[in-house]
Design an enzyme around this catalytic site. Sequence first.
Site, PDB file in Angstrom:
ATOM      1  N   ARG A  27      46.798  48.702  36.696  1.00  0.00           N
ATOM      2  CA  ARG A  27      45.829  48.361  37.718  1.00  0.00           C
ATOM      3  C   ARG A  27      46.528  47.690  38.897  1.00  0.00           C
ATOM      4  O   ARG A  27      47.570  47.052  38.745  1.00  0.00           O
ATOM      5  CB  ARG A  27      44.749  47.432  37.157  1.00  0.00           C
ATOM      6  CG  ARG A  27      45.265  46.057  36.736  1.00  0.00           C
ATOM      7  CD  ARG A  27      44.226  45.297  35.912  1.00  0.00           C
ATOM      8  NE  ARG A  27      42.967  45.166  36.618  1.00  0.00           N
ATOM      9  CZ  ARG A  27      42.705  44.203  37.489  1.00  0.00           C
ATOM     10  NH1 ARG A  27      43.634  43.327  37.797  1.00  0.00           N
ATOM     11  NH2 ARG A  27      41.539  44.128  38.069  1.00  0.00           N
ATOM     12  N   LEU A  28      45.930  47.907  40.048  1.00  0.00           N
ATOM     13  CA  LEU A  28      46.248  47.126  41.234  1.00  0.00           C
ATOM     14  C   LEU A  28      44.978  46.363  41.582  1.00  0.00           C
ATOM     15  O   LEU A  28      43.884  46.940  41.566  1.00  0.00           O
ATOM     16  CB  LEU A  28      46.661  48.030  42.404  1.00  0.00           C
ATOM     17  CG  LEU A  28      48.062  48.640  42.365  1.00  0.00           C
ATOM     18  CD1 LEU A  28      48.231  49.631  43.508  1.00  0.00           C
ATOM     19  CD2 LEU A  28      49.128  47.565  42.432  1.00  0.00           C
ATOM     20  N   ASP A  29      45.103  45.078  41.897  1.00  0.00           N
ATOM     21  CA  ASP A  29      43.923  44.289  42.225  1.00  0.00           C
ATOM     22  C   ASP A  29      43.160  44.912  43.389  1.00  0.00           C
ATOM     23  O   ASP A  29      43.715  45.691  44.173  1.00  0.00           O
ATOM     24  CB  ASP A  29      44.327  42.863  42.596  1.00  0.00           C
ATOM     25  CG  ASP A  29      45.008  42.139  41.440  1.00  0.00           C
ATOM     26  OD1 ASP A  29      44.733  42.502  40.287  1.00  0.00           O
ATOM     27  OD2 ASP A  29      45.818  41.236  41.706  1.00  0.00           O
ATOM     28  N   LYS A  30      41.911  44.530  43.524  1.00  0.00           N
ATOM     29  CA  LYS A  30      41.067  45.067  44.593  1.00  0.00           C
ATOM     30  C   LYS A  30      41.703  44.865  45.960  1.00  0.00           C
ATOM     31  O   LYS A  30      41.622  45.735  46.834  1.00  0.00           O
ATOM     32  CB  LYS A  30      39.680  44.416  44.541  1.00  0.00           C
ATOM     33  CG  LYS A  30      38.705  44.953  45.572  1.00  0.00           C
ATOM     34  CD  LYS A  30      37.348  44.286  45.439  1.00  0.00           C
ATOM     35  CE  LYS A  30      36.387  44.786  46.507  1.00  0.00           C
ATOM     36  NZ  LYS A  30      35.050  44.142  46.422  1.00  0.00           N
TER      37      LYS A  30
ATOM     38  N   HIS B 261      47.182  39.397  37.702  1.00  0.00           N
ATOM     39  CA  HIS B 261      47.570  38.632  38.897  1.00  0.00           C
ATOM     40  C   HIS B 261      48.993  38.075  38.792  1.00  0.00           C
ATOM     41  O   HIS B 261      49.298  37.022  39.365  1.00  0.00           O
ATOM     42  CB  HIS B 261      46.604  37.473  39.129  1.00  0.00           C
ATOM     43  CG  HIS B 261      45.215  37.895  39.511  1.00  0.00           C
ATOM     44  ND1 HIS B 261      44.956  39.003  40.283  1.00  0.00           N
ATOM     45  CD2 HIS B 261      44.012  37.337  39.239  1.00  0.00           C
ATOM     46  CE1 HIS B 261      43.643  39.113  40.468  1.00  0.00           C
ATOM     47  NE2 HIS B 261      43.048  38.139  39.843  1.00  0.00           N
TER      48      HIS B 261
END
Length: 239
Positions: free
Chosen positions: A100-103, A187
Amino acid sequence: MRLDKYLSDMGVESRSVLKREIRKGLVKINGEIVKDPSMEVQPGNSEIVYKDEPIHYEEFSYYMMNKPVGVLSSTEDRKQKTVLDLFSDKHRKDLFPVGRLDKDSEGLLLIMNDGALAHKLLSPKMHIEKKYLVEIPGKISEEELDRLRQGIQYDTDLIAMPAKARCLSSTEEGSRVEVIIMEGKFHQIKKMFLALSTDYVVTKLQRLSMGPLHLDPALAPGEYRKLSEEEVQALKNCF
């Protein structure tokens, strides 16, 4: 494999819709109209046409996306747009983002339906490098970068594996740092920089590469393309 599943896997329509369409005579196999949704077909051995469009079967599909800021790295969400919502053409329903990449993060995101390959790419034990461009306010020092290179404790009980870090530019107004890690915890990079200083709130986080693949500069934010056979093989060869 059932005919309706074959077509559904390729993202043509849902199984329920396909059953109706097949019974209407909208599918041909090797030039002959077929009206039985349960008919067994062998992928690769038959020419299957739906509404005059040839449908070729792929067991696995692989894409590279330039994920934009403001989009979730997930398969679905009732309230917010996800990376799969950015697909404008027909696609299979079992695709998922690799990691995932953060929003508020951007850059290279692999999307596929190959669970075994995705698991290997994300496993810290495989030592797959992921390169990021990080921008923070303030001037970072080599001593601080050395703490990242040694493996910094960034949470109560979490210590990052040693990272590769080099300063691209640094002034009193802000710094640009290239960071390479082999993990990808929640994160993580943001917390690593905050562990150096509470002033180092990441203002930009862009993934540039993952293993042997680099973000295609031809892809604008939100755009995607299929991986070439050579790129897929390069991913499989990096273990």
